[in-house]
Design a protein around this motif. Structure first.
Motif, mmCIF file in Angstrom:
data_model
loop_
_atom_site.group_PDB
_atom_site.id
_atom_site.type_symbol
_atom_site.label_atom_id
_atom_site.label_comp_id
_atom_site.label_asym_id
_atom_site.label_seq_id
_atom_site.Cartn_x
_atom_site.Cartn_y
_atom_site.Cartn_z
ATOM 1 N N VAL A 1 75.235 24.462 -66.179
ATOM 2 C CA VAL A 1 74.142 25.038 -66.964
ATOM 3 C C VAL A 1 74.745 25.769 -68.169
ATOM 4 O O VAL A 1 75.658 26.582 -68.009
ATOM 5 N N PRO A 2 74.263 25.490 -69.385
ATOM 6 C CA PRO A 2 74.841 26.115 -70.581
ATOM 7 C C PRO A 2 74.559 27.615 -70.647
ATOM 8 O O PRO A 2 73.779 28.160 -69.863
ATOM 9 N N ALA A 3 75.198 28.264 -71.607
ATOM 10 C CA ALA A 3 75.060 29.716 -71.758
ATOM 11 C C ALA A 3 73.617 30.140 -72.008
ATOM 12 O O ALA A 3 73.209 31.250 -71.646
ATOM 13 N N SER A 4 72.828 29.261 -72.600
ATOM 14 C CA SER A 4 71.418 29.579 -72.857
ATOM 15 C C SER A 4 70.597 29.607 -71.575
ATOM 16 O O SER A 4 69.501 30.177 -71.541
ATOM 17 N N GLY A 5 71.108 28.972 -70.522
ATOM 18 C CA GLY A 5 70.372 28.890 -69.268
ATOM 19 C C GLY A 5 69.289 27.831 -69.261
ATOM 20 O O GLY A 5 68.575 27.672 -68.263
ATOM 21 N N VAL A 6 69.151 27.081 -70.352
ATOM 22 C CA VAL A 6 68.064 26.101 -70.483
ATOM 23 C C VAL A 6 68.569 24.702 -70.123
ATOM 24 O O VAL A 6 69.617 24.262 -70.608
ATOM 25 N N LEU A 7 67.807 24.025 -69.287
ATOM 26 C CA LEU A 7 68.084 22.633 -68.938
ATOM 27 C C LEU A 7 66.959 21.763 -69.477
ATOM 28 O O LEU A 7 65.779 22.035 -69.233
ATOM 29 N N ASP A 8 67.322 20.723 -70.214
ATOM 30 C CA ASP A 8 66.341 19.765 -70.724
ATOM 31 C C ASP A 8 66.674 18.385 -70.179
ATOM 32 O O ASP A 8 67.822 17.924 -70.287
ATOM 33 N N VAL A 9 65.679 17.748 -69.594
ATOM 34 C CA VAL A 9 65.871 16.430 -68.987
ATOM 35 C C VAL A 9 64.790 15.487 -69.503
ATOM 36 O O VAL A 9 63.613 15.863 -69.580
ATOM 37 N N THR A 10 65.204 14.274 -69.859
ATOM 38 C CA THR A 10 64.254 13.238 -70.269
ATOM 39 C C THR A 10 64.382 12.050 -69.325
ATOM 40 O O THR A 10 65.486 11.550 -69.099
ATOM 41 N N VAL A 11 63.256 11.637 -68.778
ATOM 42 C CA VAL A 11 63.232 10.486 -67.874
ATOM 43 C C VAL A 11 62.407 9.379 -68.515
ATOM 44 O O VAL A 11 61.237 9.585 -68.861
ATOM 45 N N ARG A 12 63.029 8.228 -68.684
ATOM 46 C CA ARG A 12 62.307 7.040 -69.142
ATOM 47 C C ARG A 12 62.094 6.142 -67.927
ATOM 48 O O ARG A 12 63.058 5.734 -67.280
ATOM 49 N N THR A 13 60.834 5.869 -67.629
ATOM 50 C CA THR A 13 60.534 5.158 -66.393
ATOM 51 C C THR A 13 59.393 4.166 -66.574
ATOM 52 O O THR A 13 58.514 4.358 -67.424
ATOM 53 N N LEU B 1 61.023 8.015 -58.898
ATOM 54 C CA LEU B 1 61.181 7.469 -60.243
ATOM 55 C C LEU B 1 62.301 6.437 -60.330
ATOM 56 O O LEU B 1 63.375 6.619 -59.757
ATOM 57 N N TYR B 2 62.025 5.384 -61.102
ATOM 58 C CA TYR B 2 63.018 4.342 -61.377
ATOM 59 C C TYR B 2 63.103 4.180 -62.889
ATOM 60 O O TYR B 2 62.097 3.998 -63.554
ATOM 61 N N GLY B 3 64.302 4.284 -63.437
ATOM 62 C CA GLY B 3 64.469 4.165 -64.885
ATOM 63 C C GLY B 3 65.795 4.760 -65.309
ATOM 64 O O GLY B 3 66.836 4.439 -64.738
ATOM 65 N N THR B 4 65.758 5.657 -66.307
ATOM 66 C CA THR B 4 66.970 6.334 -66.758
ATOM 67 C C THR B 4 66.706 7.821 -66.917
ATOM 68 O O THR B 4 65.579 8.250 -67.175
ATOM 69 N N LEU B 5 67.760 8.603 -66.769
ATOM 70 C CA LEU B 5 67.688 10.054 -66.911
ATOM 71 C C LEU B 5 68.691 10.481 -67.969
ATOM 72 O O LEU B 5 69.855 10.067 -67.929
ATOM 73 N N ALA B 6 68.257 11.306 -68.905
ATOM 74 C CA ALA B 6 69.149 11.803 -69.956
ATOM 75 C C ALA B 6 69.140 13.324 -69.945
ATOM 76 O O ALA B 6 68.082 13.956 -69.903
ATOM 77 N N SER B 7 70.347 13.909 -69.955
ATOM 78 C CA SER B 7 70.479 15.366 -69.993
ATOM 79 C C SER B 7 71.875 15.722 -70.473
ATOM 80 O O SER B 7 72.858 15.091 -70.056
ATOM 81 N N GLY B 8 71.950 16.706 -71.354
ATOM 82 C CA GLY B 8 73.252 17.156 -71.834
ATOM 83 C C GLY B 8 74.049 16.087 -72.541
ATOM 84 O O GLY B 8 75.282 16.080 -72.480
ATOM 85 N N GLY B 9 73.367 15.155 -73.205
ATOM 86 C CA GLY B 9 74.057 14.103 -73.936
ATOM 87 C C GLY B 9 74.519 12.943 -73.074
ATOM 88 O O GLY B 9 75.189 12.031 -73.566
ATOM 89 N N THR B 10 74.176 12.955 -71.793
ATOM 90 C CA THR B 10 74.580 11.880 -70.880
ATOM 91 C C THR B 10 73.346 11.189 -70.317
ATOM 92 O O THR B 10 72.383 11.848 -69.922
ATOM 93 N N GLU B 11 73.389 9.859 -70.307
ATOM 94 C CA GLU B 11 72.289 9.083 -69.730
ATOM 95 C C GLU B 11 72.806 8.311 -68.523
ATOM 96 O O GLU B 11 73.904 7.762 -68.553
#
Length: 241
Positions: free
Chosen positions: A98-110, A72-82
């Motif tokens: 990893v936060p206390a919830s244990g959940v990781l969310d990642v957004t990739v714009r490509t 993948l080529y583009g941008t990655l956003a997770s935890g408020g950081t891109e």
């Protein structure tokens, strides 16, 4: 994130190890090199569109999350950081704790067509497990390492047995010794390794680029030919005078 402990440049492995994590993942490869299980490689749930892909995973809270998506080529956003994604050039990217919830969310714009992050883009590192693994490698690894130019040598603890692994890339040109005797280097997950004969407490390797020795020999012959021609020419001049 705090700095990670690192093992000596020359370590000793007493037996084989195979990561229990998915064999195709970069995290399993790192574990094979380290000789210990230090990652949790969770399944990911993918959503979004081809241009804006979303990924969700669960890991142990407090572990250190990483991301790897070589296609993948583009941008990655997770935890408020891109941050930028530059396919293989990006390497393994830290996502943070990893936060206390244990959940990781990642957004990739490509804009990469027909590509995803693959089956196992997320790995969560257990810092304590890494510290224990590095501690074991340090306790059994080289007590002294000297490197300079194209040569590296190491002193091992008395009674070392198994395989000495050098933290250098396995490419043609390495020549090694173990216990003062020539030892053929063996690939070890992309690194150089040398089987240890009984009683060996000293290992060394030197690197000669492939083709350099024949090239030097050819250059020497050329110099000899040039010198011979020069001497012959001088002799002819003396005869004429």
């Amino acid at each position: 994130m705090r700095p990670w402990r690192t093992p000596p440049r020359v370590t000793v492995r007493s037996g084989p190890y195979a990561s229990p994590n998915p064999a195709g993942s970069v995290y399993a490869h790192q574990e094979d090199v380290l000789g210990a299980t230090v990652y949790q490689v969770p399944p990911v749930t993918r959503g979004g569109s081809a241009e804006e892909q979303t990924y969700a995973a669960r890991c142990a809270p407090g572990s250190a999350a990483f991301w790897y998506s070589p296609a993948l080529y583009g941008t990655l956003a997770s935890g408020g950081t891109e941050r930028p994604l530059e396919d293989r050039m990006a390497g393994v990217l830290p996502l943070g704790e990893v936060p206390a919830s244990g959940v990781l969310d990642v957004t990739v714009r490509t804009r990469t067509q027909n590509a995803t992050a693959g089956e196992h883009p997320v790995g969560c590192l257990d810092r304590a497990a890494l510290d224990r693994a590095v501690g074991r490698l340090t306790a059994t690894g080289a007590t002294d390492v000297a490197a300079g130019g194209h040569t590296i040598g190491a002193t091992l603890p008395k009674g070392s047995a198994g395989t000495a692994v050098f933290a250098m890339t396995d490419v043609p040109g390495w020549q090694c010794t173990a216990g003062g005797k020539t030892a053929a280097p063996v690939p070890f997950h992309g690194l150089v390794s040398v089987p240890l004969p009984p009683g060996a407490d000293r290992v060394s390797c030197s690197f000669t680029p492939k083709g350099l020795a024949p090239g030097l020999a050819g250059a020497a012959l050329s110099l000899l030919a040039l010198a011979s021609a020069t001497v012959a020419s001088l002799r002819r001049r003396r005869v004429r005078t």
